[in-house]
Design a protein around this motif. Structure first.
Motif, mmCIF file in Angstrom:
data_model
loop_
_atom_site.group_PDB
_atom_site.id
_atom_site.type_symbol
_atom_site.label_atom_id
_atom_site.label_comp_id
_atom_site.label_asym_id
_atom_site.label_seq_id
_atom_site.Cartn_x
_atom_site.Cartn_y
_atom_site.Cartn_z
ATOM 1 N N ARG A 169 0.714 -1.477 -0.210
ATOM 2 C CA ARG A 169 0.065 -0.263 -0.404
ATOM 3 C C ARG A 169 0.658 1.624 -0.056
ATOM 4 O O ARG A 169 0.410 2.287 0.164
ATOM 5 C CB ARG A 169 -0.568 -0.112 1.029
ATOM 6 C CG ARG A 169 -2.340 -1.288 1.267
ATOM 7 C CD ARG A 169 -2.326 -0.856 0.210
ATOM 8 N NE ARG A 169 -4.037 -0.465 0.123
ATOM 9 C CZ ARG A 169 -4.401 -0.098 -0.910
ATOM 10 N NH1 ARG A 169 -4.101 -1.416 -2.043
ATOM 11 N NH2 ARG A 169 -5.348 1.467 -0.795
ATOM 12 N N GLU A 209 -3.802 -0.898 -11.509
ATOM 13 C CA GLU A 209 -5.189 -0.651 -11.292
ATOM 14 C C GLU A 209 -5.985 0.131 -10.195
ATOM 15 O O GLU A 209 -6.524 0.955 -9.404
ATOM 16 C CB GLU A 209 -5.965 -0.699 -12.252
ATOM 17 C CG GLU A 209 -7.818 -0.578 -12.423
ATOM 18 C CD GLU A 209 -7.465 1.031 -13.563
ATOM 19 O OE1 GLU A 209 -8.030 1.941 -13.735
ATOM 20 O OE2 GLU A 209 -6.744 0.720 -14.013
ATOM 21 N N GLU A 210 -5.405 -1.444 -9.301
ATOM 22 C CA GLU A 210 -5.560 -1.340 -7.489
ATOM 23 C C GLU A 210 -4.775 0.012 -7.383
ATOM 24 O O GLU A 210 -5.192 0.757 -5.894
ATOM 25 C CB GLU A 210 -5.558 -2.231 -6.841
ATOM 26 C CG GLU A 210 -7.181 -3.016 -7.422
ATOM 27 C CD GLU A 210 -8.313 -2.151 -6.906
ATOM 28 O OE1 GLU A 210 -8.280 -1.430 -5.917
ATOM 29 O OE2 GLU A 210 -9.793 -2.340 -7.361
ATOM 30 N N LYS A 211 -3.626 0.151 -6.957
ATOM 31 C CA LYS A 211 -2.280 0.187 -6.762
ATOM 32 C C LYS A 211 -2.786 2.455 -7.053
ATOM 33 O O LYS A 211 -2.451 3.054 -6.710
ATOM 34 C CB LYS A 211 -0.772 -0.219 -7.210
ATOM 35 C CG LYS A 211 -1.005 -1.808 -6.526
ATOM 36 C CD LYS A 211 0.483 -1.756 -6.748
ATOM 37 C CE LYS A 211 0.074 -3.304 -6.616
ATOM 38 N NZ LYS A 211 0.594 -3.717 -4.981
ATOM 39 N N SER A 212 -3.124 2.703 -8.429
ATOM 40 C CA SER A 212 -3.192 3.363 -8.915
ATOM 41 C C SER A 212 -4.088 4.607 -8.233
ATOM 42 O O SER A 212 -3.861 5.969 -7.544
ATOM 43 C CB SER A 212 -3.801 3.787 -10.337
ATOM 44 O OG SER A 212 -5.145 3.855 -10.406
ATOM 45 N N LYS A 213 -5.148 3.846 -7.234
ATOM 46 C CA LYS A 213 -5.919 4.673 -6.141
ATOM 47 C C LYS A 213 -5.789 4.778 -5.348
ATOM 48 O O LYS A 213 -6.119 5.822 -4.188
ATOM 49 C CB LYS A 213 -7.372 3.695 -6.612
ATOM 50 C CG LYS A 213 -7.855 3.204 -6.911
ATOM 51 C CD LYS A 213 -9.397 2.104 -7.495
ATOM 52 C CE LYS A 213 -9.609 1.422 -8.183
ATOM 53 N NZ LYS A 213 -11.025 0.936 -8.708
ATOM 54 N N GLN A 262 -2.772 9.997 -10.865
ATOM 55 C CA GLN A 262 -3.356 8.121 -11.569
ATOM 56 C C GLN A 262 -2.379 8.139 -12.589
ATOM 57 O O GLN A 262 -2.074 6.375 -12.879
ATOM 58 C CB GLN A 262 -4.345 7.746 -10.750
ATOM 59 C CG GLN A 262 -4.779 8.051 -9.237
ATOM 60 C CD GLN A 262 -6.346 7.757 -8.915
ATOM 61 O OE1 GLN A 262 -6.903 7.494 -10.211
ATOM 62 N NE2 GLN A 262 -7.045 8.632 -7.728
ATOM 63 N N ASN A 281 -5.917 12.732 -9.241
ATOM 64 C CA ASN A 281 -6.510 12.102 -9.938
ATOM 65 C C ASN A 281 -5.369 12.316 -11.612
ATOM 66 O O ASN A 281 -5.458 11.226 -11.854
ATOM 67 C CB ASN A 281 -7.613 12.562 -10.505
ATOM 68 C CG ASN A 281 -8.736 12.011 -9.593
ATOM 69 O OD1 ASN A 281 -8.926 11.029 -9.520
ATOM 70 N ND2 ASN A 281 -10.570 12.833 -10.300
ATOM 71 N N TYR A 303 -2.941 7.394 -5.035
ATOM 72 C CA TYR A 303 -3.295 8.600 -5.192
ATOM 73 C C TYR A 303 -3.751 9.344 -5.381
ATOM 74 O O TYR A 303 -5.202 8.854 -5.361
ATOM 75 C CB TYR A 303 -2.120 8.734 -6.610
ATOM 76 C CG TYR A 303 -0.998 8.084 -6.733
ATOM 77 C CD1 TYR A 303 0.092 8.454 -5.994
ATOM 78 C CD2 TYR A 303 -1.112 6.359 -7.214
ATOM 79 C CE1 TYR A 303 1.617 8.007 -6.211
ATOM 80 C CE2 TYR A 303 -0.078 5.998 -7.969
ATOM 81 C CZ TYR A 303 1.062 6.662 -7.235
ATOM 82 O OH TYR A 303 2.680 6.166 -7.225
ATOM 83 N N GLU A 304 -4.329 10.252 -4.296
ATOM 84 C CA GLU A 304 -5.065 11.398 -4.048
ATOM 85 C C GLU A 304 -5.345 12.302 -5.565
ATOM 86 O O GLU A 304 -6.130 12.836 -6.155
ATOM 87 C CB GLU A 304 -5.001 11.948 -3.277
ATOM 88 C CG GLU A 304 -5.691 11.388 -1.684
ATOM 89 C CD GLU A 304 -4.765 11.963 -0.178
ATOM 90 O OE1 GLU A 304 -4.723 13.522 -0.413
ATOM 91 O OE2 GLU A 304 -4.400 11.908 0.624
#
Length: 639
Positions: free
Chosen positions: A388, A460-464, A472, A469, A466-467
């Protein structure tokens, strides 16, 4: 009756001569043996046999017996056997005894028969010792350097994380950081031939072996040969780095040490089978050419120990803990064992050698299962990787580097993996219909596509995390482009196809469009005419000041943040800057052209119109370098 009396008189006379001789200090040991031999001859004549005193065969027998007894006495007195001095005479004497003891007349004469057997027993003991000495004395050391020099190697760079898929931080640097060199494809050059015994000794060994076998001492001959040659092969194994390790020893070895031992095992197996065993087979055929059975027995007893030692190590690897970093070594071991298996089967042709071949096939099967099982472990590890911690600057995630370098290297094993996966295609991961054509893709390609799909989902999950956008999309662009480049620049392209590459490139373009929208829409909205009130000549100066102020703040904020973002690919970085310039610079020039004059003539114009278009163009070149910068105190120069 008269003949008997005459015989007794001769015995008595001989006995008296013996007594007188024993009392003489000048008598030699050799003469004593000769005297007793004559005494025995007299007794034989008394008992009556088929030989007559003037039979020439008896003279030949006694002469041969004399040579054997004399050499035996010399050996006992001097502590060594001067074999080179009398080898020819000694072997001729053995031949003579063998021929005469096989003669019917000798067989019917118990005394002569016993003397012949005794002489042969002494001779075989001597020949056994000489056989051992010649084997040891003429052994040649293995020149490992010349053998390794004939091995062709292919080096492939592969980023390793010491076995734990979850620990990727060390790969956040460039690809050449934290990598190790994986060597595979080692193959001996053509016609590599090594003799571990001096060629001049082979004929001498054969001469002794033939006589021991003919005398019924083949067991003793085989035991001596196998014992000495086993020691030679053990020494060779040590030189090659193939140690004797129990399964428990192998399980306790840490990975880096085990990796070195697996590499040595791979080279050693080829050298042992293709060079050493072949040499031993040739040597057995030369020395024991008179007997197929003895030839096979000696070869088996000599070589099975080192072969089983190698196979035991393979078995230990098979049952060891599965982890992703072991896959390539396991595949190397599988390939080399599969490669030499036909050689083993041709070397161990007899029923007694079937155990070796059966064991080799079992280890080969186990290595194949271990390879597939390890690959499945890797797939599961990629799917389940849940770190994470966001990567600074949206750079390429270490997981992406690891997986793609792993697959890039794995392509080199496509042929092997296809053969192993064909039996387990039902376990292949499910793929999107537009990603594949079942009728065309190889099994290994389907598994790799499945793995890349899992990686993309994970990214894709890890990009989330980042606050922002926009960040991301930078993160996804970096990682998807890295995947595409690894596929395009390797054999993965052949497996996955150009259509797959085109689709992913389109995906990168979509992410770029989404980035522009997420990052620059608010800033560009400051350059629109709506809300200014009136035409360019009578627009509200208050509204214009607010628009320029908001644009400056938005641009400076983006500059401060996005100069710290990282786009490692130079082409993508340039394309992004061009895309931004094409949106921002025309809009800014147009806005400046329409409304700039209204503020430039007023007081504090530089407070609102800080930058001209050329300034902005230059500042955009600083984006995505991974080094944060600030424009707070920048002011547009007066014109």
């Amino acid at each position: 009756m008269a003949a008997t009396v005459d015989g007794q008189d001769r015995v008595i006379a001989t006995a008296r001569h013996i007594v007188n001789s024993l009392n003489s200090s000048d008598v030699s040991h050799e003469d004593m043996i000769f005297i007793f031999s004559n005494f025995d001859n007299c007794l034989s004549n008394i008992s009556g046999g088929d030989y007559k005193a003037d039979d020439p065969r008896l003279d030949r027998f006694e002469a041969a017996e004399h040579v054997i007894l004399r050499c035996d006495l010399n050996t006992q007195s001097s502590g060594q056997a001067p074999w080179e001095d009398d080898a020819e005479d000694y072997l001729a004497a053995v031949d003579e005894i063998l021929q005469l003891t096989e003669d019917f007349a000798v067989q019917s004469n118990p005394e002569i028969k016993d003397r012949g057997e005794n002489a042969l027993q002494l001779a075989m003991s001597r020949l056994e010792d000489e056989f051992r000495h010649i084997l040891i004395r003429n052994t040649l050391p293995l020149d490992a350097e010349s053998l390794y020099g004939s091995i062709r190697r292919v080096s492939l760079s592969f980023a390793s994380n010491d076995g734990e898929v979850e620990e990727y931080e060390k790969f956040a640097e460039e690809d050449n950081q934290g990598s190790f060199c994986h060597e595979r494809g080692a193959s001996l050059g053509d016609n590599v031939c090594v003799d571990l015994i001096h060629p001049d000794a082979v004929e001498e060994l054969k001469e002794i072996a033939d006589r021991m076998v003919r005398s019924g001492y083949e067991k003793e001959c085989c035991q001596v040969y196998s014992s000495v040659r086993c020691d030679v092969l053990d020494e060779c194994m040590s030189i090659l780095g193939a140690e004797k390790l129990s399964i428990e020893d192998v399980q306790r070895i840490e990975w880096r040490t085990l990796d070195e031992k697996m590499k040595k095992w791979i080279s050693a197996l080829k050298i042992v089978v293709r060079v050493l065993l072949l040499g031993e087979k040739r040597l057995c055929e030369q020395i024991f050419s008179e007997s197929e059975l003895i030839k096979e027995v000696c070869f088996l007893e000599t070589t099975k120990g080192c072969v089983m030692q190698l196979l035991n190590f393979g078995e230990a690897v098979v049952i060891g803990r599965r982890s992703s970093e072991k896959l390539f070594r396991i595949l190397d071991m599988y390939d080399v064992l599969a490669d030499v298996l036909p050689d083993l089967e041709s070397l161990f042709t007899e029923e007694s050698g079937e155990l070796v071949c059966t064991e080799a096939k079992g280890v080969l099967s186990g290595l194949g299962e271990a390879a597939i099982g390890t690959f499945v472990e890797f797939e599961n590890a990629v799917q389940g990787e849940t770190s994470r911690k966001p990567i600074q600057g949206g750079d390429i995630h270490p997981l992406t580097r690891y997986v793609m370098n792993y697959l890039k290297l794995l392509v080199d094993y496509s042929e092997t993996l296809n053969a192993l996966l064909e039996t387990g295609e039902d376990e292949s991961g499910s793929l999107q219909n537009d990603d594949r054509d079942n009728a065309q893709l190889e099994p290994v390609a389907r598994r790799m596509l499945s793995l890349i799909t899992s990686l993309e989902s994970n990214l894709e999950e890890k990009s989330k995390m980042y606050e922002d956008n926009a960040m991301q999309f930078i993160f996804l662009m970096n990682n998807i482009l890295y995947i595409v480049q690894k596929v395009k620049d390797s054999e993965l392209r052949r497996l996955l196809g150009d259509q797959w590459i085109r689709k992913r490139r389109g995906q990168v373009r979509q992410y770029a469009t989404s980035y522009l929208r997420a990052s620059w829409t608010r800033v560009l909205s400051c350059l629109k005419d709506e809300g200014i009130g009136g035409s360019s000549s009578n627009a509200s100066k208050v509204a214009l000041k607010e628009r320029f102020k908001n644009f400056n703040a938005g641009f400076e904020d983006i500059y401060r943040i996005q100069t710290g973002w990282k786009v490692p690919d130079a082409q993508l970085r340039e394309e992004l800057r061009i895309s931004i310039s094409e949106k921002v610079l025309p809009a800014y020039r147009s806005f400046m052209g329409r409304f700039g004059s209204q503020l430039e003539s007023g007081r504090h114009a530089g407070k609102y119109i800080k930058y001209n278009p050329e300034d902005l163009e230059n500042y955009l070149l600083d984006l995505f370098e991974g080094t944060p910068a600030i424009l707070n105190h920048m002011r547009r120069k007066s014109t």
